[in-house]
Enzyme design. Structure first.
Site, PDB file in Angstrom:
ATOM      1  N   GLN A 281      21.862  58.345  24.882  1.00  0.00           N
ATOM      2  CA  GLN A 281      21.749  57.132  25.681  1.00  0.00           C
ATOM      3  C   GLN A 281      20.314  56.853  26.133  1.00  0.00           C
ATOM      4  OE1 GLN A 281      23.511  56.837  29.725  1.00  0.00           O
ATOM      5  NE2 GLN A 281      24.674  55.107  28.901  1.00  0.00           N
ATOM      6  N   GLU A 365     -11.065  39.149  23.993  1.00  0.00           N
ATOM      7  CA  GLU A 365     -10.768  37.719  24.169  1.00  0.00           C
ATOM      8  C   GLU A 365     -10.091  37.439  25.519  1.00  0.00           C
ATOM      9  OE1 GLU A 365      -9.604  35.164  21.037  1.00  0.00           O
ATOM     10  OE2 GLU A 365     -10.381  36.499  19.496  1.00  0.00           O
TER      11      GLU A 365
END
Length: 381
Positions: A281, A365
């Protein structure tokens, strides 16, 4: 990876994405590890991009280019980054250069440079950042002194992608040294006297991409190579960088998708405690979180592209996409390494490179902090 249906794309965009994705899987990914280890750019991959017309992605058709809309530009960046981020980064910077020439150059300058750049040579570079002026370009010290025939360019730039490979540089400089409003954009051929390439930087990731400093020592620039009117260079840069941020967001998405796919494949095949770890899980929840971040990044990228293509102002959404997708890429690649366990820390596995490469998408950027500033400014100011 089996490509997901993407209803936000046109049939043509999906077709282009599929072609580039196949190229990335078959030609970029297999060579990426060696290029990274040798810190050497795969020039044969660049030539293949040119054969696919990708190096002319943002060039108008009249100059032989692809004239891609924002949606196509985004999916191409995503697909190339899925194979090798260093190649995608080189491509996006080349596209910044061609976009500047296409938008701001005279007909003479466009005729001179764009047809050859469509074919991939000369490679373009974008010179904005400086040693003392990164996130605040108004602090730049590079100057362009007016002369009888043009300008004399002097100064240093830093963190220049394609620095060694470039044949032409887009350079930002002040025409009045003390005036932050005098920043102007110039085209500088690499073979001009006074153009000096600095040392190649050795980096955490993106090692196959050459990053250098640049020195411009009294370079004489003819008047025709001033691309913007004096003082309009910075606003021009910001307009071009809005599209560039969509490209970086899409690259981050491509790396995250690649890491997710590797993690899913590994979790389905790696056995521990007598069963595949994908049945545990904890692992299943990790993969669910990763997939959700990837899909949310994709939706932001698609919305920014849609706005740009519809003539709406995409600046804030592009910043959201760049911020969210780059941070998601860091989270997803980190979890992909964790799912691989000790193997994820070894360079033989692609997720190790994805993890190192993803970090740069939060920096170049416009850092994540700058993107949050842009977003908040739009909402509050």
């Amino acid at each position: 990876m089996e490509l997901r249906t993407d209803s936000a794309l046109t049939a043509e965009q999906r077709a282009i994405r599929d072609v580039v994705h196949e190229f990335a899987l078959e030609e970029l990914r297999p060579a990426a590890q060696e290029a990274d280890a040798e810190e050497s750019f795969p020039e044969d991959a660049w030539d293949r991009l040119a054969e696919l017309d990708i190096t002319g992605l943002t060039v108008p058709e009249e100059y032989g280019g692809f004239d891609a809309d924002s949606g196509t530009y985004a999916v191409v960046n995503e697909a190339v980054a899925y194979g090798h981020l260093a190649v995608a980064t080189a491509l996006s910077v080349h596209c910044l250069a061609t976009s500047c020439i296409a938008e701001f150059g005279s007909d003479e300058v466009k005729d001179e440079w764009l047809p050859e750049m469509v074919d991939g040579r000369p490679v373009g570079a974008f010179c904005l950042s400086e040693p003392g002026a990164g996130s605040n370009p108004a602090q730049m010290t590079t100057t362009a002194e007016k002369t009888e025939d043009g300008y004399r360019l002097s100064g240093e730039k830093q963190w220049i992608t394609n620095g060694q490979r470039a044949g032409v540089y887009i350079v930002f400089a002040k025409t009045a040294p003390e005036d932050r409003g005098s920043i102007t954009q110039f085209l500088v051929p690499a073979d001009y006297d006074g153009v000096e390439v600095g040392k190649k930087e050795h980096k955490l990731g993106l090692r196959a991409s050459d990053t250098t400093g640049m020195t411009f020592d009294g370079v004489e620039i003819p008047e025709k190579y001033r691309l913007t009117p004096e003082g309009e260079g910075l606003s021009a840069a910001f307009r071009i960088l809005t599209g560039g941020r969509l490209g970086i967001a899409s690259q981050a998405l491509g790396v995250a998708q690649a890491a997710l796919d590797e993690a899913v494949d590994y979790a389905g095949n790696r056995e521990q405690f007598g069963k595949p770890i994908g049945e545990i899980q904890t692992i299943r929840h990790k993969i669910a979180d990763m997939a959700t971040q990837v899909q949310a990044s994709r939706l932001l990228c698609r919305e920014a592209a849609r706005m740009a293509d519809n003539g709406e102002d995409p600046r804030t959404i592009a910043s959201m996409a760049k911020y969210f997708a780059s941070e998601a890429a860091m989270d997803v690649t980190n979890e992909a390494v964790q799912i691989h366990g000790g193997y994820g820390y070894m360079s033989e596995f692609d997720v190790e490179r994805f993890y190192r490469d993803a970090k740069i998408t939060t920096i170049y950027e416009g850092t994540s902090e700058i993107q949050k500033t842009i977003i908040a400014r739009d909402l509050l100011d």
